[in-house]
Write a protein that holds these residues in place. Sequence first.
Motif, PDB file in Angstrom:
ATOM      1  N   LYS A  61       0.839  -1.203   0.000  1.00 48.86           N
ATOM      2  CA  LYS A  61       0.000   0.000   0.000  1.00 48.86           C
ATOM      3  C   LYS A  61       0.872   1.250   0.000  1.00 48.86           C
ATOM      4  O   LYS A  61       0.620   2.207  -0.748  1.00 48.86           O
ATOM      5  CB  LYS A  61      -0.867   0.035   1.257  1.00 48.86           C
ATOM      6  N   HIS A  70      -9.187  -7.051  17.823  1.00 50.63           N
ATOM      7  CA  HIS A  70      -9.913  -5.972  17.120  1.00 50.63           C
ATOM      8  C   HIS A  70     -11.399  -6.014  17.491  1.00 50.63           C
ATOM      9  O   HIS A  70     -12.011  -4.986  17.763  1.00 50.63           O
ATOM     10  CB  HIS A  70      -9.778  -6.099  15.590  1.00 50.63           C
ATOM     11  N   THR A 112      -2.683 -19.778   3.041  1.00 53.23           N
ATOM     12  CA  THR A 112      -2.266 -19.778   4.454  1.00 53.23           C
ATOM     13  C   THR A 112      -1.734 -21.146   4.884  1.00 53.23           C
ATOM     14  O   THR A 112      -1.386 -21.323   6.054  1.00 53.23           O
ATOM     15  CB  THR A 112      -3.417 -19.339   5.399  1.00 53.23           C
TER      16      THR A 112
HETATM   17  P1  NAD Z   1       3.625 -10.640   9.156  1.00 52.45           P
HETATM   18  O1  NAD Z   1       3.155 -10.169   7.864  1.00 52.45           O
HETATM   19  O2  NAD Z   1       4.736  -9.897   9.824  1.00 52.45           O
HETATM   20  O3  NAD Z   1       3.998 -12.169   9.032  1.00 52.45           O
HETATM   21  C1  NAD Z   1       4.329 -12.911  10.203  1.00 52.45           C
HETATM   22  C2  NAD Z   1       5.171 -14.109   9.855  1.00 52.45           C
HETATM   23  O4  NAD Z   1       4.376 -15.072   9.188  1.00 52.45           O
HETATM   24  C3  NAD Z   1       6.328 -13.778   8.932  1.00 52.45           C
HETATM   25  O5  NAD Z   1       7.471 -14.436   9.410  1.00 52.45           O
HETATM   26  C4  NAD Z   1       5.893 -14.359   7.594  1.00 52.45           C
HETATM   27  O6  NAD Z   1       6.984 -14.754   6.817  1.00 52.45           O
HETATM   28  C5  NAD Z   1       5.057 -15.539   8.036  1.00 52.45           C
HETATM   29  N1  NAD Z   1       4.082 -15.985   7.043  1.00 52.45           N
HETATM   30  C6  NAD Z   1       3.113 -15.274   6.427  1.00 52.45           C
HETATM   31  N2  NAD Z   1       2.388 -16.055   5.610  1.00 52.45           N
HETATM   32  C7  NAD Z   1       2.935 -17.291   5.701  1.00 52.45           C
HETATM   33  C8  NAD Z   1       2.624 -18.552   5.088  1.00 52.45           C
HETATM   34  N3  NAD Z   1       1.569 -18.706   4.274  1.00 52.45           N
HETATM   35  N4  NAD Z   1       3.400 -19.611   5.399  1.00 52.45           N
HETATM   36  C9  NAD Z   1       4.426 -19.496   6.268  1.00 52.45           C
HETATM   37  N5  NAD Z   1       4.754 -18.342   6.893  1.00 52.45           N
HETATM   38  C10 NAD Z   1       4.001 -17.254   6.604  1.00 52.45           C
HETATM   39  O7  NAD Z   1       2.448 -10.724  10.246  1.00 52.45           O
HETATM   40  P2  NAD Z   1       1.021 -10.138  10.369  1.00 52.45           P
HETATM   41  O8  NAD Z   1       0.631 -10.396  11.768  1.00 52.45           O
HETATM   42  O9  NAD Z   1       0.124 -10.593   9.292  1.00 52.45           O
HETATM   43  O10 NAD Z   1       1.228  -8.577  10.136  1.00 52.45           O
HETATM   44  C11 NAD Z   1       1.781  -7.721  11.100  1.00 52.45           C
HETATM   45  C12 NAD Z   1       1.907  -6.347  10.503  1.00 52.45           C
HETATM   46  O11 NAD Z   1       0.610  -5.886  10.107  1.00 52.45           O
HETATM   47  C13 NAD Z   1       2.451  -5.296  11.421  1.00 52.45           C
HETATM   48  O12 NAD Z   1       3.412  -4.537  10.743  1.00 52.45           O
HETATM   49  C14 NAD Z   1       1.262  -4.452  11.787  1.00 52.45           C
HETATM   50  O13 NAD Z   1       1.602  -3.118  12.086  1.00 52.45           O
HETATM   51  C15 NAD Z   1       0.442  -4.554  10.550  1.00 52.45           C
HETATM   52  N6  NAD Z   1      -0.984  -4.313  10.737  1.00 52.45           N
HETATM   53  C16 NAD Z   1      -1.595  -3.531   9.818  1.00 52.45           C
HETATM   54  C17 NAD Z   1      -2.934  -3.264   9.911  1.00 52.45           C
HETATM   55  C18 NAD Z   1      -3.578  -2.391   8.893  1.00 52.45           C
HETATM   56  O14 NAD Z   1      -4.765  -2.149   8.982  1.00 52.45           O
HETATM   57  N7  NAD Z   1      -2.867  -1.908   7.909  1.00 52.45           N
HETATM   58  C19 NAD Z   1      -3.689  -3.815  10.933  1.00 52.45           C
HETATM   59  C20 NAD Z   1      -3.046  -4.623  11.862  1.00 52.45           C
HETATM   60  C21 NAD Z   1      -1.689  -4.891  11.743  1.00 52.45           C
END
Ligand code: NAD
Length: 360
Positions: free
Chosen positions: A108, A199, A181
């Motif tokens: 984004k 949330h 996933t």
């Molecule tokens: P992430 O994107 O950091 O991923 C977490 C871990 O999961 C990583 O090590 C990644 O490699 C692994 N992973 C992801 N998909 C995988 C798959 N299919 N197989 C194996 N491993 C996989 O974690 P998250 O919790 O999704 O995101 C956190 C981030 O999102 C933070 O930066 C946070 O600030 C942000 N966030 C944004 C919003 C928004 O509205 N924009 C809301 C909440 C959080």
Amino acid sequence: MKYKNFPMVPRVVFGRGSFSQLNEILMPKRKNSEAPFIFLVDDVFENNKKITSQIPTLFNDQIIFIPTEEEPKTDQVDVLVEKIRNESNEIPSGIIGIGGGTVMDLAKAVAIMLTSTGKTEDYQGWDLVKNEALYHVGIPTISGTGAEVSRTTVLTGPDKKLGINSDFTPFDQVLLDPELTNGVPKDQWFYTGMDCYIHCVESLNGTYLNAFSQSYGEKAGELCHEVFYDGNLSEEESQDKLMMASWHGGMSIAYSQVGVAHAMSYGLSYLLGTRHGIGNCIVFDHLEEFYPEGVAMFKKMKARFGIELPTGLCANLTDEEFDTMINVSMGMEPLWENACGKNWKDTITPEKLRSLYEKM
Ligand code: NAD
Ligand code: ZN
């Protein structure tokens, strides 16, 4: 305007295996052979042929693998934007983010900054973006953050962790394929899934609650209960439902706000780099006084999946470090106001926050 005129994701695909349709989705959006699509992809997939072989690259399209040990930073966005500008003669046709909240938020932000001037940090805040972003697509591979539907991209800058909240932030297209996933490690599945659960709890127990948010929050909460507590679901059902829970949880906070766990976890993240999902869990575990039912249920879910949260994070912090965390957290005014009402400062004092942080 008193009531926010909220932009939504205009197009969404849902279905197991729908990732294979990406080519058909992107084709009409390709401007010409010189204007590439840039795929930002979580580097966990770098050697995953099943995923990479389905990324429909053509001409000068690029796949950039993104490390996700750390959450996105404003200068990381600046570097990516410069790289993309330098390597392509034309403005790209679009940006596609394939990953969790980290990669989707980066996609984004890059799409916004490719049509804006200056530095990414200049746009952290509310409605500072003036130009329409480049076409951008979000494809989650882990469920919970709601980043696929939200109007923000959360970034850590030189002096704050704050989102670029704007009408141009939401994706133009989202592709929800629960099969993506597969392979998420159990602990991370729980932490990111709990982001969605939190949330719901924070939105449903907030003073900003309204029927719009409630309708989404209740649905997300119901789906989280099935997935994490009392549902007897197959792996596939669980993946499908959690992906939709994330969507509804994101919609629920769109027209309301999050609360205490998020406000305090921002402090942990800023000082210690604690990541969003696990940080929220660490904080939420100690918030019985704010969310008695939600926290009791959270503890049952944790027990069901044998999740052990780290402890002692704040054991050796200096007074100065505590103050940094407390200041960051107390700076999240709308979150506190949502959680505790207009007079939140009467009860949420630096001493109160310190006593809570000391438990973590
Ligand atoms: P992430 O994107 O950091 O991923 C977490 C871990 O999961 C990583 O090590 C990644 O490699 C692994 N992973 C992801 N998909 C995988 C798959 N299919 N197989 C194996 N491993 C996989 O974690 P998250 O919790 O999704 O995101 C956190 C981030 O999102 C933070 O930066 C946070 O600030 C942000 N966030 C944004 C919003 C928004 O509205 N924009 C809301 C909440 C959080
Ligand atoms: Zn969150």
